[in-house]
Design an enzyme around this catalytic site. Structure first.
Site, PDB file in Angstrom:
ATOM      1  N   ASP A 192      -9.097  -5.711  -4.780  1.00 52.58           N
ATOM      2  CA  ASP A 192      -8.666  -4.595  -3.937  1.00 52.58           C
ATOM      3  C   ASP A 192      -9.543  -3.379  -4.213  1.00 52.58           C
ATOM      4  O   ASP A 192      -9.574  -2.856  -5.320  1.00 52.58           O
ATOM      5  CB  ASP A 192      -7.198  -4.280  -4.224  1.00 52.58           C
ATOM      6  CG  ASP A 192      -6.590  -3.296  -3.237  1.00 52.58           C
ATOM      7  OD1 ASP A 192      -7.350  -2.678  -2.472  1.00 52.58           O
ATOM      8  OD2 ASP A 192      -5.362  -3.161  -3.245  1.00 52.58           O
TER       9      ASP A 192
ATOM     10  N   SER B 179       0.840  -1.188   0.000  1.00 52.27           N
ATOM     11  CA  SER B 179       0.000   0.000   0.000  1.00 52.27           C
ATOM     12  C   SER B 179       0.885   1.251   0.000  1.00 52.27           C
ATOM     13  O   SER B 179       1.660   1.460  -0.923  1.00 52.27           O
ATOM     14  CB  SER B 179      -0.946  -0.032   1.201  1.00 52.27           C
ATOM     15  OG  SER B 179      -1.943   0.944   1.090  1.00 52.27           O
TER      16      SER B 179
ATOM     17  N   HIS C  30      -7.081  -5.955  -0.568  1.00 53.10           N
ATOM     18  CA  HIS C  30      -5.948  -5.059  -0.357  1.00 53.10           C
ATOM     19  C   HIS C  30      -4.879  -5.676   0.534  1.00 53.10           C
ATOM     20  O   HIS C  30      -3.682  -5.521   0.273  1.00 53.10           O
ATOM     21  CB  HIS C  30      -6.450  -3.749   0.252  1.00 53.10           C
ATOM     22  CG  HIS C  30      -5.397  -2.699   0.361  1.00 53.10           C
ATOM     23  ND1 HIS C  30      -4.719  -2.197  -0.731  1.00 53.10           N
ATOM     24  CD2 HIS C  30      -4.887  -2.041   1.441  1.00 53.10           C
ATOM     25  CE1 HIS C  30      -3.852  -1.275  -0.336  1.00 53.10           C
ATOM     26  NE2 HIS C  30      -3.929  -1.172   0.981  1.00 53.10           N
TER      27      HIS C  30
END
Length: 606
Positions: free
Chosen positions: A551, A463, A583
């Site tokens: 995601d 991320s 995610h």
């Protein structure tokens, strides 16, 4: 009455949901909740869900999806199945219309209390002491929902509803609320409160509602700068949800765990004096202490360190000013022959933030205790960006160190545990300040530890950690040989229209967000300017991309965009696609696949 334990489960191979009531004599009652036909799927997430007994133990409270009404063809009022129904985003795609559910265990009746405002989604509910009303958090979902997972900045309120359907708001307007916890004597309720929008994780206030006067006071305010030493052990504020049981038996103190710089400790606040004290082991035998629950002043905690897997410990909450005598209930199966060091890092004068000056940050260096040659270094960067790497057991770090690599986990400015000023300092500075901090931590590690090999370095993260990893291999192309990233943010401008947290896309580059906001050329240019895709032509490190096909937070097309940019330039790049994962890539098979492929990638290119 003897305490009971209730279990909610989906029977294998069916959609039948049953509640089982157990006591010390065994199974006492089993209710088929599906047959009662009052609601849909029961929630089991960490955001909405609850399982709350009334004090008399005759009523049970939980959260479920509202019943999906069948089309009514006889009246002509046919429900259109193709109408879009909003949900609460990443990892909460099956959470759309939550409802409060109450089971009366004596009669077997299941009710869905009416009176909850139509513009809120209820969750985290607890009974009042007399069992005649319910306290809960209501998240406002108008004009539309924003992603809730990892976000403590969503507009919400503390509400109370009685069994007649009368509902009132107890907290102030336009704030974020979570973790309501009722005192054992029923006189007070504490909850956490934060600001709406801005950083999606933040330093929170601990508020207390006096249920007799209905007045709210602040037990712990926002901490702007991390404190050092003293009785608090270096208190830095509250950053995480309260455990379901956190009160002392006399209803005068609240116990919680929270990040402090590179550590995690357990703290106690006294409601009478507002004083905060640390009750973790001052000798730092463990780097991380996490409170699980408090039962009649017995604290149950999970302790770990980078070289020690989690161990279960207990200790009685002593009178104020006295130390806790901790006892280990479950020793770790083994400890590992790793050495670990906590580093305090300060930016250079030219890297200091003009608005939030003199902020430091930190890192944790973990490496094998014995080695014969210089160690390759893996720079491990957390996501968020407002989260933290405490000095605790991390399975990825442990696996890499066990294979002969050194790992540097960096808590750049903006990480939790360093005060609210540190969090705010990153707003408008992503892609610059955080990149500089990681690079500064790497340079400090190389200067202070000659066992690290500066010619064999890699970087990895997910991320925002992937965002920073890609920035590093683009801004410092001669320094890192390899890179492995999970669902990285690559182009913030193209991410704007696909993410479930579009508010953060504005806030991260220093722009205000409002629901009616329309992207401007200037806003998109600012987002693109801060994105690692702009450095793609300079990237030469071997790059491994791991993307979740479902995601909702960072679209997998972000990684695909970088993959194509590098493939077209003949760079070494490999892409792993997990079509059923989101995610966090949290499925067991995904985690295994990612770790094995990361290790093989690092071995090949280091």
């Amino acid at each position: 009455m003897a305490e009971r334990r209730m279990l909610l489960r989906l029977r294998s191979g069916t959609e039948e949901l049953a509640s089982e009531v157990w006591d010390e004599h065994g199974l006492r009652k089993c209710l088929n909740l599906t047959a009662l036909n009052k609601h849909g799927r029961v929630y089991d997430d960490a955001h909405f869900s609850c399982l709350s007994w009334s004090r008399c133990e005759n009523k049970l409270l939980y959260i479920a999806e509202k019943k999906n009404e069948s089309p009514n063809t006889s009246s002509g009022n046919v429900k259109d199945r193709s109408v879009y129904q909003e949900d609460w985003g990443e990892a909460l795609s099956h959470r759309s219309v939550p409802v409060l559910c109450c089971v009366d265990l004596r009669s077997g009746c299941l009710s869905v209390p009416s009176g909850v405002p139509a513009d809120v989604s209820p969750g985290q509910a607890v009974w009042s002491l007399d069992g005649e009303s319910i306290f809960f958090v209501g998240w406002y979902h108008e004009p539309f929902r924003l992603g809730l997972k990892f976000c403590t900045n969503r507009r919400s309120a503390l509400l109370r509803i009685d069994l007649e359907g009368n509902c009132e708001r107890l907290s102030e307007e336009n704030v974020s609320v979570l973790s309501p916890r009722l005192s054992p004597d029923g006189s007070a309720l504490v909850f956490l409160q934060g600001k709406v929008f801005g950083p999606h994780a933040q330093c929170l206030k601990l508020q207390m509602l006096d249920l007799k006067s209905k007045s709210i006071s602040t037990l712990i305010d926002v901490v702007h700068r991390a404190q050092d030493g003293g009785d608090t052990g270096g208190f830095s504020g509250v950053y995480e949800s309260l455990p379901s049981s956190c009160w002392s038996e006399d209803s005068q103190r609240v116990v919680f765990s929270s990040a402090h710089k590179n550590w995690k400790d357990i703290f106690v606040v006294d409601r009478r004096t507002r004083s905060v004290s640390c009750v973790s082991n001052a000798q730092r035998v463990f780097g991380s202490w996490r409170l699980l629950t408090v039962h009649r002043d017995l604290m149950v905690v999970c302790c770990s360190s980078p070289n020690t897997p989690p161990t279960l410990r207990v200790g009685l909450l002593p009178p104020s000013g006295q130390n806790v005598s901790w006892k280990t209930l479950q020793s770790p199966l083994s400890t590992f022959d790793f050495s670990w060091t906590v580093m305090d890092v300060r930016p250079s004068p030219e890297e200091d933030n003009a608005k939030y000056t003199s902020l430091d940050f930190g890192a944790i260096l973990v490496k094998p205790s014995s080695f014969t040659t210089k160690l390759p270094l893996v720079v491990f960067i957390h996501g968020g960006p407002h989260s933290q790497f405490p000095a605790e057991w991390n399975i990825t770090t442990a696996g890499l160190v066990q294979l002969g690599l050194a790992v540097l986990m960096v808590n750049y400015r903006g990480s939790t545990g360093f005060g609210q000023d540190s969090i705010l300092s990153l707003i408008g500075q992503i892609g610059q300040q955080d990149v500089q901090d990681v690079q500064r931590a790497v340079q400090c590690a190389l200067q202070s530890d000659t066992s690290l090999d500066p010619e064999r370095m890699a970087v990895c993260g997910g991320s925002h950690g992937g965002f920073l990893s890609c920035h590093l291999i683009g801004q410092f192309p001669d320094m890192y040989r390899a890179c492995a990233v999970r669902n990285p943010v690559v182009n913030a401008a193209t991410l704007l229209g696909t993410s479930d947290i579009i508010d953060w896309r504005y806030s991260s580059v220093g722009l205000d967000f409002s629901y009616e906001k329309i992207p401007t050329a200037e806003a998109l240019a600012a987002m693109l300017e801060r994105s690692p895709i702009t450095h793609a032509p300079k990237m030469r490190s071997a790059l491994l991309l791991m993307l979740g096909g479902r995601d909702r937070r960072v679209s997998p097309h972000q990684g695909l965009e970088l993959y194509r940019a590098l493939k077209s330039r003949g760079r070494t790049v490999r892409l792993l696609w997990f079509p059923e994962d989101g995610h966090s890539l949290s499925r067991v098979d995904s985690q295994t696949d990612c770790f094995v492929n990361t290790v093989l990638w690092l071995q090949e290119h280091l």
